[in-house]
Write a protein that holds these residues in place. Structure first.
Motif, PDB file in Angstrom:
ATOM      1  N   ARG A  15     -10.560 -14.401 -27.112  1.00 29.79           N
ATOM      2  CA  ARG A  15     -10.938 -13.663 -25.559  1.00 29.79           C
ATOM      3  C   ARG A  15     -10.721 -13.443 -24.565  1.00 29.79           C
ATOM      4  NH1 ARG A  15     -13.359 -19.871 -25.437  1.00 29.79           N
ATOM      5  NH2 ARG A  15     -14.940 -19.865 -27.509  1.00 29.79           N
ATOM      6  N   ASP A  19     -11.867  -9.858 -23.177  1.00 28.45           N
ATOM      7  CA  ASP A  19     -11.716  -9.052 -21.252  1.00 28.45           C
ATOM      8  C   ASP A  19     -11.328  -7.821 -20.996  1.00 28.45           C
ATOM      9  OD1 ASP A  19     -13.769 -11.318 -21.557  1.00 28.45           O
ATOM     10  OD2 ASP A  19     -12.017 -12.433 -20.683  1.00 28.45           O
ATOM     11  N   ARG A  22     -13.538  -4.939 -22.785  1.00 25.83           N
ATOM     12  CA  ARG A  22     -14.640  -4.861 -22.230  1.00 25.83           C
ATOM     13  C   ARG A  22     -14.408  -3.913 -21.128  1.00 25.83           C
ATOM     14  NH1 ARG A  22     -15.653  -9.335 -21.028  1.00 25.83           N
ATOM     15  NH2 ARG A  22     -16.837  -9.779 -23.002  1.00 25.83           N
ATOM     16  N   ASN A  47     -19.896  -5.992 -29.624  1.00 24.58           N
ATOM     17  CA  ASN A  47     -20.507  -7.321 -28.671  1.00 24.58           C
ATOM     18  C   ASN A  47     -19.083  -8.318 -29.312  1.00 24.58           C
ATOM     19  OD1 ASN A  47     -22.367  -9.385 -28.518  1.00 24.58           O
ATOM     20  ND2 ASN A  47     -22.427  -8.109 -27.109  1.00 24.58           N
ATOM     21  N   ARG A  48     -19.575  -8.958 -30.422  1.00 26.48           N
ATOM     22  CA  ARG A  48     -18.666  -9.711 -30.848  1.00 26.48           C
ATOM     23  C   ARG A  48     -17.307 -10.142 -30.761  1.00 26.48           C
ATOM     24  NH1 ARG A  48     -21.597  -8.498 -35.766  1.00 26.48           N
ATOM     25  NH2 ARG A  48     -19.986  -7.765 -36.430  1.00 26.48           N
ATOM     26  N   GLU A  50     -15.707  -8.300 -27.964  1.00 25.93           N
ATOM     27  CA  GLU A  50     -15.849  -8.308 -26.042  1.00 25.93           C
ATOM     28  C   GLU A  50     -16.213 -10.265 -25.872  1.00 25.93           C
ATOM     29  OE1 GLU A  50     -17.737  -5.854 -24.036  1.00 25.93           O
ATOM     30  OE2 GLU A  50     -16.636  -4.152 -24.603  1.00 25.93           O
ATOM     31  N   GLN A  51     -16.787 -10.496 -26.614  1.00 27.04           N
ATOM     32  CA  GLN A  51     -17.718 -12.477 -26.190  1.00 27.04           C
ATOM     33  C   GLN A  51     -16.050 -13.102 -27.510  1.00 27.04           C
ATOM     34  OE1 GLN A  51     -19.826 -12.922 -24.705  1.00 27.04           O
ATOM     35  NE2 GLN A  51     -20.146 -10.786 -23.904  1.00 27.04           N
ATOM     36  N   HIS A  53     -16.369 -13.652 -30.004  1.00 28.08           N
ATOM     37  CA  HIS A  53     -16.711 -14.662 -31.238  1.00 28.08           C
ATOM     38  C   HIS A  53     -15.688 -13.940 -32.689  1.00 28.08           C
ATOM     39  CE1 HIS A  53     -19.465 -16.205 -28.734  1.00 28.08           C
ATOM     40  NE2 HIS A  53     -19.694 -14.876 -28.212  1.00 28.08           N
TER      41      HIS A  53
END
Length: 77
Positions: A15, A19, A22, A47-48, A50-51, A53
């Motif tokens: 994560r 971050d 991002r 997106n995955r 950055e999140q 996931h």
């Protein structure tokens, strides 16, 4: 035999990398879509990552760092 899920500390570090990606993307004034285009990836993958996931492949981290014009080390510290 299925793989065990990663320990919490690995997820937390993943994560943190997301971050930093991002933050660098926003600093460069790029959308996820534009970063994906520059990195040769799809927006959903960005997106995955950055999140936090999904765990990006090293090749994809290199592409993202290059697209953002930042050192790879700055994304994974």
């Amino acid at each position: 035999m299925p793989f065990a899920p990663p320990p919490d500390w690995v997820i937390a570090r993943r994560r943190a990398v997301g971050d930093r990606i991002r933050e660098a993307r926003l600093h460069a004034n790029l959308t996820q879509e534009r970063l994906a285009e520059l990195a040769g990836m799809d927006r959903q993958a960005i997106n995955r990552i950055e999140q936090g996931h999904s765990s990006p492949l090293l090749d994809n981290l290199i592409r993202i760092a290059d697209a953002l014009d930042v050192d790879l080390a700055d994304l994974v510290r």
